[in-house]
Structure formats: structure tokens, C-alpha cells
Design a protein around this motif. Structure first.
Motif, PDB file in Angstrom:
ATOM      1  N   MET A  31      40.529  30.521  33.810  1.00 14.66           N
ATOM      2  CA  MET A  31      41.699  30.851  33.000  1.00 14.66           C
ATOM      3  C   MET A  31      42.942  30.651  33.854  1.00 14.66           C
ATOM      4  N   ARG A  32      43.893  29.924  33.354  1.00 17.99           N
ATOM      5  CA  ARG A  32      45.117  29.648  34.081  1.00 17.99           C
ATOM      6  C   ARG A  32      46.332  29.983  33.212  1.00 17.99           C
ATOM      7  N   GLY A  33      47.273  30.668  33.804  1.00 21.59           N
ATOM      8  CA  GLY A  33      48.497  31.009  33.089  1.00 21.59           C
ATOM      9  C   GLY A  33      48.242  31.836  31.841  1.00 21.59           C
ATOM     10  N   VAL A  34      47.270  32.764  31.938  1.00 20.58           N
ATOM     11  CA  VAL A  34      46.888  33.525  30.758  1.00 20.58           C
ATOM     12  C   VAL A  34      47.568  34.893  30.744  1.00 20.58           C
ATOM     13  N   GLU A  35      47.741  35.415  29.557  1.00 19.51           N
ATOM     14  CA  GLU A  35      48.251  36.769  29.369  1.00 19.51           C
ATOM     15  C   GLU A  35      47.054  37.678  29.153  1.00 19.51           C
ATOM     16  N   ILE A  36      46.777  38.594  30.083  1.00 18.75           N
ATOM     17  CA  ILE A  36      45.600  39.455  29.953  1.00 18.75           C
ATOM     18  C   ILE A  36      45.968  40.938  30.015  1.00 18.75           C
ATOM     19  N   ASP A  37      47.231  41.255  29.773  1.00 14.70           N
ATOM     20  CA  ASP A  37      47.630  42.658  29.776  1.00 14.70           C
ATOM     21  C   ASP A  37      46.815  43.444  28.747  1.00 14.70           C
ATOM     22  N   GLY A  38      46.190  44.529  29.182  1.00 16.83           N
ATOM     23  CA  GLY A  38      45.387  45.352  28.275  1.00 16.83           C
ATOM     24  C   GLY A  38      43.988  44.823  28.028  1.00 16.83           C
ATOM     25  N   ALA A  39      43.622  43.709  28.676  1.00 18.44           N
ATOM     26  CA  ALA A  39      42.267  43.184  28.500  1.00 18.44           C
ATOM     27  C   ALA A  39      41.245  44.189  29.045  1.00 18.44           C
ATOM     28  N   ASP A  40      40.093  44.256  28.407  1.00 20.82           N
ATOM     29  CA  ASP A  40      39.041  45.208  28.783  1.00 20.82           C
ATOM     30  C   ASP A  40      37.752  44.427  28.964  1.00 20.82           C
ATOM     31  N   ILE A  41      37.295  44.316  30.203  1.00 19.97           N
ATOM     32  CA  ILE A  41      36.089  43.555  30.526  1.00 19.97           C
ATOM     33  C   ILE A  41      34.989  44.509  30.950  1.00 19.97           C
ATOM     34  N   ASP A  42      33.825  44.388  30.341  1.00 13.21           N
ATOM     35  CA  ASP A  42      32.666  45.164  30.763  1.00 13.21           C
ATOM     36  C   ASP A  42      31.567  44.175  31.101  1.00 13.21           C
ATOM     37  N   ALA A  43      31.291  44.035  32.389  1.00 14.77           N
ATOM     38  CA  ALA A  43      30.316  43.052  32.857  1.00 14.77           C
ATOM     39  C   ALA A  43      29.399  43.714  33.873  1.00 14.77           C
ATOM     40  N   PRO A  44      28.354  44.410  33.414  1.00 13.72           N
ATOM     41  CA  PRO A  44      27.505  45.164  34.340  1.00 13.72           C
ATOM     42  C   PRO A  44      26.828  44.308  35.392  1.00 13.72           C
ATOM     43  N   TRP A  45      26.548  43.045  35.084  1.00 10.48           N
ATOM     44  CA  TRP A  45      25.847  42.186  36.048  1.00 10.48           C
ATOM     45  C   TRP A  45      26.794  41.608  37.090  1.00 10.48           C
ATOM     46  N   LEU A  46      28.093  41.775  36.887  1.00 12.42           N
ATOM     47  CA  LEU A  46      29.065  41.292  37.855  1.00 12.42           C
ATOM     48  C   LEU A  46      28.794  41.867  39.235  1.00 12.42           C
ATOM     49  N   LEU A  47      28.353  43.133  39.277  1.00 13.78           N
ATOM     50  CA  LEU A  47      28.225  43.837  40.542  1.00 13.78           C
ATOM     51  C   LEU A  47      26.912  43.545  41.246  1.00 13.78           C
ATOM     52  N   ASP A  48      26.108  42.666  40.679  1.00 11.60           N
ATOM     53  CA  ASP A  48      24.834  42.306  41.292  1.00 11.60           C
ATOM     54  C   ASP A  48      24.998  40.998  42.056  1.00 11.60           C
ATOM     55  N   GLY A  49      25.925  41.003  43.011  1.00 15.31           N
ATOM     56  CA  GLY A  49      26.153  39.822  43.837  1.00 15.31           C
ATOM     57  C   GLY A  49      27.119  38.820  43.243  1.00 15.31           C
ATOM     58  N   GLY A  50      27.740  39.139  42.106  1.00 16.33           N
ATOM     59  CA  GLY A  50      28.663  38.208  41.471  1.00 16.33           C
ATOM     60  C   GLY A  50      30.076  38.373  41.993  1.00 16.33           C
ATOM     61  N   SER A  51      30.983  37.594  41.435  1.00 13.72           N
ATOM     62  CA  SER A  51      32.381  37.668  41.838  1.00 13.72           C
ATOM     63  C   SER A  51      33.272  37.538  40.619  1.00 13.72           C
ATOM     64  N   LEU A  52      34.469  38.081  40.714  1.00 14.98           N
ATOM     65  CA  LEU A  52      35.480  37.944  39.670  1.00 14.98           C
ATOM     66  C   LEU A  52      36.822  37.793  40.369  1.00 14.98           C
ATOM     67  N   LEU A  53      37.388  36.600  40.271  1.00 16.84           N
ATOM     68  CA  LEU A  53      38.652  36.321  40.943  1.00 16.84           C
ATOM     69  C   LEU A  53      39.816  36.571  39.997  1.00 16.84           C
ATOM     70  N   VAL A  54      40.746  37.410  40.422  1.00 16.02           N
ATOM     71  CA  VAL A  54      41.988  37.657  39.692  1.00 16.02           C
ATOM     72  C   VAL A  54      43.133  37.303  40.626  1.00 16.02           C
ATOM     73  N   ASN A  55      43.877  36.269  40.261  1.00 15.16           N
ATOM     74  CA  ASN A  55      44.955  35.770  41.120  1.00 15.16           C
ATOM     75  C   ASN A  55      44.445  35.494  42.533  1.00 15.16           C
ATOM     76  N   GLY A  56      43.247  34.920  42.604  1.00 17.18           N
ATOM     77  CA  GLY A  56      42.675  34.522  43.875  1.00 17.18           C
ATOM     78  C   GLY A  56      41.988  35.619  44.657  1.00 17.18           C
ATOM     79  N   VAL A  57      41.967  36.850  44.124  1.00 22.17           N
ATOM     80  CA  VAL A  57      41.350  37.981  44.812  1.00 22.17           C
ATOM     81  C   VAL A  57      40.036  38.334  44.120  1.00 22.17           C
ATOM     82  N   ASP A  58      38.948  38.416  44.894  1.00 21.56           N
ATOM     83  CA  ASP A  58      37.658  38.833  44.340  1.00 21.56           C
ATOM     84  C   ASP A  58      37.708  40.352  44.148  1.00 21.56           C
ATOM     85  N   VAL A  59      37.777  40.784  42.897  1.00 22.89           N
ATOM     86  CA  VAL A  59      37.937  42.218  42.629  1.00 22.89           C
ATOM     87  C   VAL A  59      36.596  42.931  42.461  1.00 22.89           C
TER      88      VAL A  59
END
Length: 251
Positions: free
Chosen positions: A34-62
Motif C-alpha cells: 500500500m502506497r500513499g494510503v489513508e489508514i486513519d482509524g483502520a483496525d487490523i486483526d491478524a493473529p498469525w502476524l506474530l508467528d514470525g511474520g512482519s508488518l511494515l508501516v512507513n518502513g518500520v516492522d511493527v
């Protein structure tokens, strides 16, 4: 990208698309960019993310920050990957304390709260019933080898029937809350009793994966799945209890 399947958007390129207020359930968004997106108030529930996965927000793995914050919010959750008998016993004791406190909270809420669904999610009672099924799948079935492991009050997930399993083993309708509590208590005690005598040798043993019997899992892996189910569904449960309480008259 060309497809005749409206549910198959693999490789699609959405430019200036308006997804405001959209709700995606059981959607595969792995490696979405996703590039140049508006995500204010977005709600993500990804339980498998924490099993060795990654989620980059503005280049930071959160992902690591999310995991650490969940451990802070839910004391005892960090023990879910314990690898030895004593550690697993401590981890399960934390699960029991957490759910006991939540059940006390539920007992103080108005009658019928346990059967309220928030945004189409499972009710609190259905969540406990699913944990009955999870215990039956990974302890009674996988670890203990019980041929017909499922209690009729278990709550199957959507994938259970979709994968060709027989959903008729489970009860229809809305069982009495007292009955749900009783079966849930039996399953909690079943895990506690198994862990009381488990050994390192037991943990290293292997069993067929209940969903893919051609693959084998260690007993430790099966028990880790039970712990993961407990903590993830507790998180869902308290999230929805907060929503129910906020919507109550006078809140």
C-alpha cells in the motif's frame, strides 16, 4: 491481471480505490503493498502476524511492538511458548487465572450478555465452545489419540466444514450457559491434569497433525497450539465484551 472470480484479486492493482468502511473477513492480504494510503482509524486483526511474520508501516516492522504490547496487556501471555514441563504448567496456570477473572467479570454483566454477537463475531459463549473444540482437537484427538474426540458443544470454525469434515457432530442452536461452563471446566482440567505428569520425553514425541495427517507435529507443538488458541480467543472475547458494555444503556 484478469480473472472471472470476483473473490480472486491476486495481483490486482487498485489505484484511487475507495475502500472506506470496508470489512475484510478471512481475506489473504499477505505481501499486499500500500502506497500513499489513508489508514486513519483502520483496525487490523491478524493473529498469525506474530508467528514470525512482519508488518511494515512507513518502513518500520511493527510486529514485535504489537507482540510486546499484547504481552504487557495480558500478563502470562509471554509464557505461551514454554518448552519444558514446568514452564508449560506455569503457562497453563496463567491461562486459568486470566479466564477465571474474565468469567467473574461476565457473571456481573446483564443476563444474556454471553450470547451477544459483536459485528458478526462469535459470542462469548461460542468462544468458550470453540476452545472446547480446540482442546478436543489438539489434546484429546492429536495428543491422546481419542478416536472420536469432539464434545457436541464444541464450536467449529468455518474451515472445519469447508474442508470436508462432518459438522453434524456438533450441537445446533444455543446451549444453556451452565452446560457450556461445565464442559469448558472439564476441558480446562483435562489440560491441567495432562501437564501435571508430562515429561520432556512426552513433549518430544510426535503425532499426526489433526488437519493434515500426512504431517507430524511434536506433542509440544500441539500444546503450544492449545495455548495460542486460549490467548487469541481471550483477546477477542475481552475486546467484544468491552464493545457490549459500551453499548449498554447508561454506559
Amino acid at each position: 491481471m484478469t480473472t472471472t472470480d470476483p473473490l480472486d484479486l491476486r495481483g490486482a492493482r487498485l489505484v484511487a480505490a475507495d475502500l472506506h468502511g470496508a470489512r475484510l473477513v478471512r481475506a489473504d492480504l499477505s505481501r499486499v503493498v500500500m502506497r500513499g494510503v489513508e489508514i486513519d482509524g483502520a483496525d487490523i486483526d491478524a493473529p498469525w502476524l506474530l508467528d514470525g511474520g512482519s508488518l511494515l508501516v512507513n518502513g518500520v516492522d511493527v510486529a514485535p511492538y504489537v507482540d510486546a504490547e499484547l504481552d504487557r496487556r495480558f500478563p502470562g501471555r509471554s509464557l505461551r511458548r514454554a518448552a519444558d514441563p514446568e514452564g508449560l504448567r506455569t503457562a497453563w496456570a496463567a491461562v486459568e487465572r486470566t479466564w477465571a477473572a474474565t468469567l467473574d467479570r461476565v457473571a456481573a454483566l446483564p443476563a444474556g450478555t454471553v450470547d451477544v454477537s459483536v459485528d458478526g463475531e462469535w459470542s462469548f459463549a461460542q468462544t468458550l465452545r470453540h476452545l472446547v473444540m480446540a482442546t478436543d482437537t489438539w489434546l484429546r484427538g492429536a495428543v491422546l489419540g481419542v478416536e472420536a474426540p469432539y464434545h457436541r458443544l464444541g464450536q467449529p470454525n468455518v474451515e472445519y466444514a469447508a474442508d470436508g469434515h462432518d459438522p453434524s457432530v456438533f450441537a445446533d442452536g444455543t446451549p444453556a450457559w451452565d452446560e457450556v461452563l461445565a464442559v469448558r471446566a472439564e476441558r480446562v482440567a483435562m489440560v491441567r491434569d495432562y501437564l501435571a505428569d508430562v515429561t520432556d520425553a512426552d513433549l518430544a514425541g510426535t503425532r499426526p497433525n489433526p488437519w493434515a495427517p500426512e504431517h507430524r507435529e511434536t506433542v509440544l507443538s500441539c500444546l503450544h497450539t492449545v495455548l495460542e488458541e486460549e490467548w487469541e480467543h481471550h483477546r477477542y472475547a475481552v475486546r467484544d465484551l468491552a464493545a457490549v458494555a459500551a453499548a449498554a444503556p447508561g454506559a
